[in-house]
Write an enzyme that holds these catalytic residues in place. Structure first.
Site, short mmCIF file in Angstrom:
data_model
loop_
_atom_site.label_atom_id
_atom_site.label_comp_id
_atom_site.label_asym_id
_atom_site.label_seq_id
_atom_site.Cartn_x
_atom_site.Cartn_y
_atom_site.Cartn_z
N HIS A 1 34.48 29.94 41.53
CA HIS A 1 34.18 28.83 40.62
C HIS A 1 35.49 28.23 40.09
O HIS A 1 36.45 28.96 39.84
CB HIS A 1 33.33 29.31 39.45
CG HIS A 1 31.87 29.35 39.80
ND1 HIS A 1 30.96 30.13 39.12
CD2 HIS A 1 31.16 28.73 40.76
CE1 HIS A 1 29.77 29.97 39.65
NE2 HIS A 1 29.86 29.12 40.66
N HIS B 1 36.28 35.06 41.36
CA HIS B 1 35.35 34.36 42.24
C HIS B 1 35.75 32.89 42.37
O HIS B 1 36.70 32.44 41.71
CB HIS B 1 33.91 34.52 41.79
CG HIS B 1 33.62 33.94 40.44
ND1 HIS B 1 33.95 34.58 39.28
CD2 HIS B 1 33.02 32.78 40.08
CE1 HIS B 1 33.58 33.84 38.25
NE2 HIS B 1 33.01 32.74 38.70
N ASP C 1 32.95 36.79 36.08
CA ASP C 1 31.57 36.50 35.69
C ASP C 1 30.69 37.45 36.47
O ASP C 1 30.94 37.70 37.64
CB ASP C 1 31.20 35.06 36.03
CG ASP C 1 31.92 34.09 35.12
OD1 ASP C 1 32.60 34.56 34.18
OD2 ASP C 1 31.81 32.87 35.35
N HIS D 1 26.56 37.33 40.44
CA HIS D 1 27.01 36.00 40.02
C HIS D 1 27.02 34.97 41.17
O HIS D 1 26.13 34.15 41.24
CB HIS D 1 28.36 36.07 39.35
CG HIS D 1 28.76 34.79 38.71
ND1 HIS D 1 28.04 34.25 37.67
CD2 HIS D 1 29.78 33.93 38.96
CE1 HIS D 1 28.59 33.11 37.32
NE2 HIS D 1 29.66 32.89 38.08
N GLU E 1 33.12 39.05 30.33
CA GLU E 1 32.70 37.71 29.94
C GLU E 1 31.56 37.84 28.94
O GLU E 1 30.89 38.88 28.87
CB GLU E 1 32.23 36.92 31.17
CG GLU E 1 31.01 37.54 31.83
CD GLU E 1 29.91 36.55 32.09
OE1 GLU E 1 29.84 35.55 31.37
OE2 GLU E 1 29.11 36.79 33.00
N ASP F 1 36.42 27.05 37.34
CA ASP F 1 36.95 27.48 36.06
C ASP F 1 37.58 28.87 36.17
O ASP F 1 38.00 29.45 35.19
CB ASP F 1 35.87 27.44 34.96
CG ASP F 1 34.69 28.31 35.26
OD1 ASP F 1 34.43 28.55 36.46
OD2 ASP F 1 34.02 28.77 34.33
N HIS F 2 37.59 29.41 37.39
CA HIS F 2 38.27 30.69 37.59
C HIS F 2 39.40 30.59 38.62
O HIS F 2 40.22 31.47 38.71
CB HIS F 2 37.28 31.77 38.03
CG HIS F 2 36.35 32.16 36.93
ND1 HIS F 2 36.52 33.30 36.19
CD2 HIS F 2 35.26 31.54 36.42
CE1 HIS F 2 35.56 33.38 35.28
NE2 HIS F 2 34.78 32.32 35.39
N HIS G 1 35.56 34.43 27.60
CA HIS G 1 34.62 33.56 28.29
C HIS G 1 33.30 33.43 27.52
O HIS G 1 32.23 33.73 28.02
CB HIS G 1 34.36 34.11 29.70
CG HIS G 1 33.83 33.09 30.66
ND1 HIS G 1 32.51 32.72 30.66
CD2 HIS G 1 34.41 32.39 31.65
CE1 HIS G 1 32.32 31.84 31.62
NE2 HIS G 1 33.46 31.62 32.23
#
Lengths: 605, 959
Positions: free
Chosen positions: A70, A68, A178, A157, A203, A72-73, A414
């Site tokens: 975000h 996705h 996530d 999410h 996660e 951090d991904h 995660h």
């Protein structure tokens, strides 16, 4: 033995910088390519030198999958593809593909333009990187190459978040990214079928949390906002531009609508408008309510929520402001916070997780005096509330997903090590499956037991069917005679005759023979045996055809039993047994029977 | 549930479409049997290839065949069947046979043998399946014949081991529908059935483990079908059914949920062991746990099914029930019973953070992980999951289930309160409304705490009127615990009142009940509420302020059962009381100690008064008695007043008053001296009598259909009055018209009516001895023979001589009433629209005590030029906020040609009736004056409720 290897480059016993390498069936896949919010140095990005010291990554990776948008991904994606070098396919869902570049561009702007960093990826790099992206649809099986296939599942999410199943032959891995198991105001719940993967990589952000029902959370949130607004206070809600922000917007928007409220709601940042546009577009990725009502009115066309202007912060009267970023470490949310912190009528609601070291983290831990830059101190008088609106699965949700997918092994990423430990114990105890929690750079190896497909010739199958019952019973294994031919990377099971023919070999017969000697008294037993009278009564041989040939031999199926007496020892009789290889079972049974006599239980029959 | 199951089975049957009769051209119907089948035969022979044959068959299927020729046609079809090579044609023939055997008046037994023979040669699996389907049709046509059934079952049994799933499916279906329900047949020595076939149950249960999910589903459904047909399913299959709950396929799981439920209802008390421990639980608890588990299933169909099913498991033990609301972690539920203490400790230690406070999940002392299970097996948290499900279907099912369970268990009701209250915040209005309704239903079992009330009251600000009113309704039935709660409620209600002034009535009513229910809690609040002061006089509040009225309503209703309260009132409060008591008598109760009314106050004494009035009337034997009329007049007046004052008795009082008025009218019409005069001399009287007769008729229809709770006795009395009115009409007709001709038909009709009266009310006849009908029936043999002239004379005398029929009041009579809330009729702004186009007028009305309003209530719009329209509202426009109450919120479309200036139209509600009491949907526009009885069943409408006037202004269209 075939095995699957999983190595987290980030997110191993840690939150942020998700990047997991999986090698399965000879293929190497990178799952997510994120950055870490907490660092500004090299630790920000995953350590790609783990894959190769120099040169490009293309030859080492078969594909990259982004779950996705975000950061951090996906934050390290342009860095990886353009600066380190990767030209293979990058897979992500349509909404992710649409929103990801916006966020990356924003991230780039903040780092390069505001903080003045050099040696960072450029806008062009982001564009080039996005050109390598192959979009995915939900539940669509995509063949990366002949053997490797991937399939996306809905993950909740954020808009466009997906879980991915990676499959090579009969080995498979599911990576959840996530996900959220409880539906919310704009997204549905994650769902997966019983795909029984070899490893489920999940996660575990909320490994030790069981959240209150979302209704309580929502109600509490609305009540707090409502009360503050009625008191004439201002409410600050720091959010990230996408994801939770939309959720909270919808929540407040519908509440305002329902309750006929007048106080203004503002949303800072220009990002949101662009993003909201995509939310309006990807209606199919949202939840039931929005999907069903968008024809009348698209829920993302907010009536009560207006764009925020810097000057509004000083306006008198109640208001609600959503401001970025969510952890209160910089930007507009921090500016507004500084302005409002002194008034106890105001309130700040932290709707999500805050990384250590940020102001958000500090005020949540109850700090009343904050040291700002320039050695100023800021007194925090306003109310600080924490509402877990993070759309991650809680412990119970993780367990629920495990139950849905029924994996053979579990791997947690995660999340914080301590919490993971707890969940790991639970999983192992509850499902009796192995659970792993590798740290960054640590490789977990899972030995798989893949089923090897074998082609069976139809003739053979039909012949076997004719022998047994009409239906194969899935519960019972059945033995069958045949020849396994391994040729040209394929396995076939054919009849022995055909195999001989194909390989150009002659058939050889294999016969066993055996002599049994009797003394005369013992021999009577055989007499009795051979007399058809007792054979009839002898239940053991029931079902076998027994023939008496004119020369005195007895044939049980294809087993020949012959009596001969030697001239030297008239008192002994010799029994000759002969059977072919195929009848080994019956032959050996008969020979032991003749040697030892009838089993006592049977002789009485 | 059972009905649901049944319905589905029928649906499956009805796959075969019954041919509509009228589609067949008339010519074809006339064809005789040989020609019909011959034509088909020729057609089929002509067909050169399968496609043609299929076309012919399809064409043939569209026409209908009469019962006599069915057999011949089937023969032809079968003949062709054997010749046909193509599977699809054979399949079509098989389905046609099934279709034909459904022909009315045709006994399919005659074609059974032929059909069965086809099985010997058939190789195609699809055709076999279709043939079995045909057998199923035949079998269901002949439910009585045991032999047929056994033969069919035999066939099914033979083909059960087929490799094609469709065949197995159909076999199972056959077994389910026709399998032996009463097993002991073999023992009777009939020897018809091999023992294996007798036990359909074990046979079917073997297929629970079939490799094909569709067959598994069919097996479960067949088993359920057997259960429907009365077979007691053995407990042994419980384990199998439970295993099926974890099936990979959703339709299997869904059916298995039903299966488990059926078993739990059959053997609730038997004990089953818990695997992995040596403890045991009741079967119903075990299955409850298992079904609860299904609420978090992957498929929403299964979730809905599971949530619904939970609501039907009322025998479940309370502590299992309560766990459905618990999301917290706990050790295995079942073990918790024995290790109760330990489990409780675990609860208290709270090892998981709730996510509501930051960092409350900071590491605590190490817990004994081996004792805690993260997936709560069993019932844990089922409703918590169900209520926050993604699909609103699941949520509604869960709310309904909660309601059913809460009504049977008070402690559970208490527990589920928080969850229901949370549902008030759902994103779908339907769910919110449903949860408010549910909370109202269970509110007798619960007392709201302050924080709960707070959440409930927050919803008062909702902009949806439905929600607010549902909430008011809920508050009417709610018990609260403290005086703060009352204050809170009042405050919020007043806030609501200022925000939505249209809610006035609803809010007042809500406060009335709140006051009635909690007099002691209101008492300490009174000085504050009325803002009185021990020393100082406070200014007199404004009497027209709705908020002040709201407060007064609360206080007065509380004061009703709290005598000390009145001492706290100031002078003006008393003045306001008298005013409100008169203007809002339905909201303000009489207060005894200082306000003494002449009319009995309590319902009991009012009831007594009613009885006394009626018994006083019963002293009248003949209506011609002197003074009888006066007495009637007085009593009617008394009753009307009583009805106004005592709302509980309004129905009964009105009913009796109307009845007496009818009698009064009759008496007046029959006054002696006028009848002796010649007709031309008293035209005026005649007109009066005719009008009286007509009015009496109308009143009788009102009596019959406007009041609910009538017993047969009263209906007989009403009909009796109607007969009298009709007799009067007849007599009047005879007097005014010359000639016998028109009279004959009228007389005949009247006699018919007398007859039907006799038929309808045989039971009541003994009570009617002395009355008009009684006397008429005494003369009945003579009546039917005599000429119209004589009949009229007889009627005239009987009418005058017959005694007064006393009215027996039933226990509970309620008058249907309607109030149009919107439009209010107060607006001076005309509704403008272009003539020729339509304008929508919103109508909002409450209906009380109307039975089946969907069919009976209409809206009438009356234009100034006398034109009128009757509009039937959609069924969806009716809502039911409470028992015996309905709410009609609808739009009527108006249109008219242009007017020169704004004019008022009248909107009123009509109650349609039909004397056949079948509530036919047939609606003739005969409307209000159509009260004259039509042929056979009388139909018509009664206007009820006050009409409302609306200004409208159609403008000519601009060119």
């Amino acid at each position: 033995m075939p095995e699957i290897k999983v190595t987290p480059l980030g997110a191993g016993q840690d939150v942020g910088r998700s990047c997991i390498l999986v090698s399965i069936g000879g293929k190497n896949i990178m799952l997510d390519c994120g950055m870490h919010m907490g660092f500004n140095d090299d630790r920000r990005f995953p350590d790609f030198s783990y894959i190769t010291q120099q040169g490009r990554l293309t030859e080492f990776l078969d594909c990259v999958i982004i779950s996705h948008f975000h950061l951090d991904h996906c934050g390290a994606l342009p860095y990886m593809s353009e600066m380190v070098g990767y030209d293979g396919p990058i897979y992500m869902t349509h909404p992710t593909k649409a929103i990801c570049p916006i966020l990356l561009e924003d991230f780039r702007k903040i780092t390069v333009d505001k903080k003045g960093e050099t040696n960072f990826f450029t806008s062009q790099m982001i564009k080039d990187c996005m050109k390598k992206v192959v979009p995915l649809n939900l539940h669509q099986t995509v063949q990366v190459d002949d053997e490797l296939e991937i399939k996306a599942y809905y993950a909740g999410h954020v808009l466009g978040a997906a879980m991915v199943q990676i499959k090579v032959g009969s080995e498979s891995v599911v990576y959840t990214g996530d996900y959220n198991m409880t539906p919310d105001r704009h997204l549905g719940a994650a769902w997966i079928d019983k795909c029984r993967p070899d490893i489920l990589i999940s996660e575990s952000t909320y490994a030790t949390t069981i959240r209150d029902s979302k209704r309580c959370r929502e109600r509490d949130f609305l009540k707090k906002v409502h009360e503050t607004v009625e008191r004439g206070g201002k409410v600050l809600i720091p959010v990230f531009a996408l994801g939770r922000a939309q959720e909270l917007c919808i929540l407040l928007e519908t509440f305002w609508e329902r309750m006929n409220m007048k106080a203004p709601i503002y949303f800072s940042t220009g990002l949101t408008e662009k993003a909201n546009h995509y939310y309006k577009l990807f209606i199919t990725w949202t939840n039931q309510k929005i999907r069903k009502t968008f024809v009348q009115r698209n829920m993302f066309e907010f009536k009560h929520i207006k764009a925020f202007d810097r000057s509004y912060a000083d306006n008198p009267g109640p208001m609600v402001v959503f401001a970025t970023p969510g952890m209160l470490h910089a930007g507009q949310s921090l500016q507004i916070f500084k302005k409002w912190a002194g008034n106890e009528k105001n309130m700040i609601i932290m709707p999500g997780y805050c990384v250590q070291g940020t102001i958000g983290h500090k005020i949540l831990n109850g700090q009343k005096k904050l040291e700002m830059e320039n050695r100023q101190t800021l007194e925090v008088k306003l109310q600080v509330e924490y509402m877990s609106f993070s759309a991650h699965a809680d412990a119970k949700g993780i367990m629920q997903l495990i139950r849905m997918a029924e994996p053979r092994n579990m791997l947690l990423v995660h999340g914080e090590a301590k919490k993971m430990e707890f969940l790991k114990d639970k999983i192992e105890q509850e499902f009796t499956i192995n659970c792993f929690m590798p740290a960054n750079g640590e490789t977990t190896t899972v030995i798989t037991n893949p089923s090897v497909p074998v082609d069976i010739s139809l003739n053979l199958l039909k012949r076997e069917m004719a022998l047994g019952g009409p239906l194969p019973d899935p519960k019972k294994p059945r033995t069958m005679h045949g020849t396994l031919i391994m040729k040209d990377n394929s396995l076939r099971l054919v009849t022995p005759e055909q195999a001989l023919k194909e390989l150009g070999l002659n058939e050889h017969q294999l016969r066993f023979t055996c002599r049994v000697q009797y003394r005369k008294t013992e021999f009577t037993i055989f007499i009795v045996f051979s007399s058809s009278y007792l054979v009839k009564a002898w239940a053991v041989l029931k079902g076998y055809t027994i023939q008496h040939l004119p020369d005195g031999t007895v044939m049980v199926e294809s087993i020949v039993i012959k009596v001969s007496s030697s001239a030297e020892e008239p008192n002994t009789k010799v029994l000759l047994l002969s059977w072919s290889y195929q009848d080994e079972d019956l032959g050996s049974f008969l020979s032991t029977l003749l040697k030892k006599g009838l089993p006592s239980g049977l002789s009485s029959m | 549930m059972a009905a649901h199951l049944k319905k589905r089975v029928y649906e499956e049957f009805s796959k075969v479409v019954q041919l509509p009769q009228e589609e067949a051209p008339a010519k074809k119907l006339r064809l005789t049997k040989p020609s019909k089948s011959a034509a088909l035969h020729i057609d089929l022979c002509k067909a050169s290839n399968p496609t043609d044959a299929l076309q012919y068959l399809l064409h043939f299927a569209r026409s209908s065949v009469e019962a006599e020729s069915v057999e011949g046609v089937v023969r032809i079809l079968l003949e062709h069947y054997y010749k046909e090579q193509d599977n699809s044609v054979r399949l079509k023939i098989a389905s046609l046979i099934g279709l034909l055997s459904k022909t009315q008046n045709f006994n399919p037994e005659s074609i059974l043998d032929d059909t069965l023979n086809t099985f010997n040669t058939e190789k195609s699996h699809q055709v076999l399946a279709q043939l079995l389907d045909t057998l199923l049709v035949i079998g269901t046509q002949l439910p009585e014949s045991l032999i047929v059934r056994h033969r069919l079952i035999e066939v099914a049994y033979k083909h059960l081991s087929d490799t094609y799933f469709g065949v197995r499916n159909k076999c199972l279906q056959l077994l389910g529908c026709l399998g032996n329900v009463d097993t002991p047949l073999n023992k009777d020595g009939q020897g018809l059935v091999p023992a294996v076939i007798g036990d359909a149950q074990s046979l079917i249960s073997d297929y629970f483990a079939d490799q094909d999910p569709r067959v598994r589903t069919a097996a479960i459904k067949a088993m359920l079908q057997l259960h429907e047909r009365g077979l007691k399913i053995q407990q042994t299959i419980y384990d199998q059914a439970c295993q099926l709950l974890c099936d990979d396929y959703e339709q299997v799981r869904s059916a298995a949920v039903q299966m488990v439920w059926v078993l739990s209802q059959l053997y609730p008390e038997s004990i089953v062991p818990i695997p992995s421990s040596n403890e045991q639980v009741r079967l119903v608890d075990d299955s409850f746990g298992k079904i609860s588990h299904m609420v978090s299933d992957g498929s929403w169909v299964v979730r809905v099914q599971a949530a619904k099913t939970l609501g039907n498991m009322l025998q479940v033990s309370p502590h299992f029930l309560e766990q459905t609301l618990d999301k917290k972690l706990m050790s295995d539920l079942r073990r918790k019973r024995t290790a109760h203490e330990r489990a409780k400790e675990l609860y208290a230690s709270g090892e998981f953070s709730s996510g509501r406070k930051w960092a409350d999940d900071a590491p605590k002392e190490k817990v004994d992980t081996s004792a805690v299970n993260l997936i709560a097996s069993g019932a844990c948290g089922a409703f918590v999951h169900g209520l926050e499900d993604e699909m609103y279907e699941v949520r509604i099912a869960a709310v309904d289930a909660l309601s059913a369970l809460a009504q049977s268990s008070a402690s559970f009701a208490e527990k589920c309160l928080d969850f229901l209250v949370d549902m008030f915040n759902d994103e779908i209005e339907e769910v919110r409304l449903q949860s408010i309704h549910v909370l109202r239903q269970i509110s007798t079992n619960i007392t709201l705490r302050e924080d709960q009330l707070d959440t409930v009251l927050a919803v008062l600000e909702d902009s949806s009127r439905d929600i607010r009113e549902a909430l008011h309704e809920l508050l009417c039935f709610t018990n609260v615990s403290t005086k703060e709660c009352i204050q809170l409620a009042l405050l919020e209600l007043l806030k609501n009142l200022t925000k939505y002034p249209t809610d006035r009535n609803s809010v007042w009513k809500c406060l009335k009940f709140l006051g009635c229910r909690h007099p002691t809690l209101v008492l300490p609040l009174v000085p504050e509420l009325l803002s009185t002061h021990p020393y100082f006089h406070t200014p007199e509040p404004d009497m027209d302020d709705p908020a002040y009225i709201a407060v007064l309503v609360l206080v007065f209703n509380a004061a009703q059962s709290c005598p000390t309260m009145t001492a706290l009132f100031s002078d003006h409060t008393f003045r306001h009381y008298t005013y409100l008591r008169d203007s809002l008598s339905h909201l303000v109760p009489p207060l005894r100690p200082w306000y003494i009314d002449h009319i009995p106050q309590t319902p009991e004494s009012a009831q007594l008064f009613l009885q006394q009035s009626l018994s006083r009337i019963s002293t009248i034997h003949n209506l011609q008695d002197p003074g009888a009329q006066d007495l009637l007049n007085f009593t009617i007046r008394d009753l009307q007043r009583l009805g106004e004052l005592q709302t509980e008795l309004a129905g009964a009082a009105d009913f009796s008053a109307t009845y007496l008025r009818c009698q009064l009218l009759l008496t007046k019409a029959l006054q002696e001296k006028l009848w002796t005069m010649a007709v031309p001399l008293c035209l005026k009287h005649n007109a009066m009598a005719t009008a009286a007769a007509k009015q009496m008729l109308e009143e009788t229809y009102k009596l019959e259909f406007l009041y609910s709770g009538l017993e047969n006795r009263q209906v007989a009395t009403i009909h009796h009055v109607r007969l009298q009115a009709k007799a009067l009409q007849l007599v009047l007709t005879a007097r005014t018209r010359r000639g016998v001709e028109p009279l004959i038909s009228v007389c005949e009709k009247f006699l018919q009516e007398v007859e039907s009266f006799q038929r309808l009310f045989v039971v009541e006849l003994p009570h009617l001895q002395e009355s008009f009908v009684g006397k008429l029936l005494d003369l009945s043999p003579k009546l039917s023979a005599c000429k119209p002239g004589e009949l009229v004379k007889i009627l005239q005398t009987t009418l005058r001589q017959s005694g007064f029929l006393n009215l027996q009041l039933p226990k509970q009579v309620q008058r249907a009433s309607a109030t149009i809330i919107e439009p209010t009729g107060e607006s001076d702004n005309p509704l403008r629209f272009t003539s020729g186009l339509v304008v929508a007028l919103d109508i909002d009305a409450t209906l009380e005590h109307v039975q089946d309003p969907h069919n009976t209530v209409k809206v009438q719009v009356l234009y100034p030029d006398g034109q009128y329209h009757v509009i039937q509202p959609k069924p969806g426009d009716f809502r039911s906020p409470g028992p015996h109450r309905h709410r009609l919120i609808t739009q009527v479309y108006l249109s008219h040609s242009a007017w020169t200036e704004a004019c008022q139209i009248e909107v009123r509600l009509l109650l349609a009736y039909s004397s056949s009491r079948l509530c036919k949907a047939v609606w003739s526009d005969s409307s209000t004056e159509g009260l004259q009885p039509a042929e056979g069943a009388t139909e018509g409408t009664i206007p009820f409720g006050k009409p409302v006037k609306v200004f409208i202004m159609p403008k000519p269209a601009r060119r």
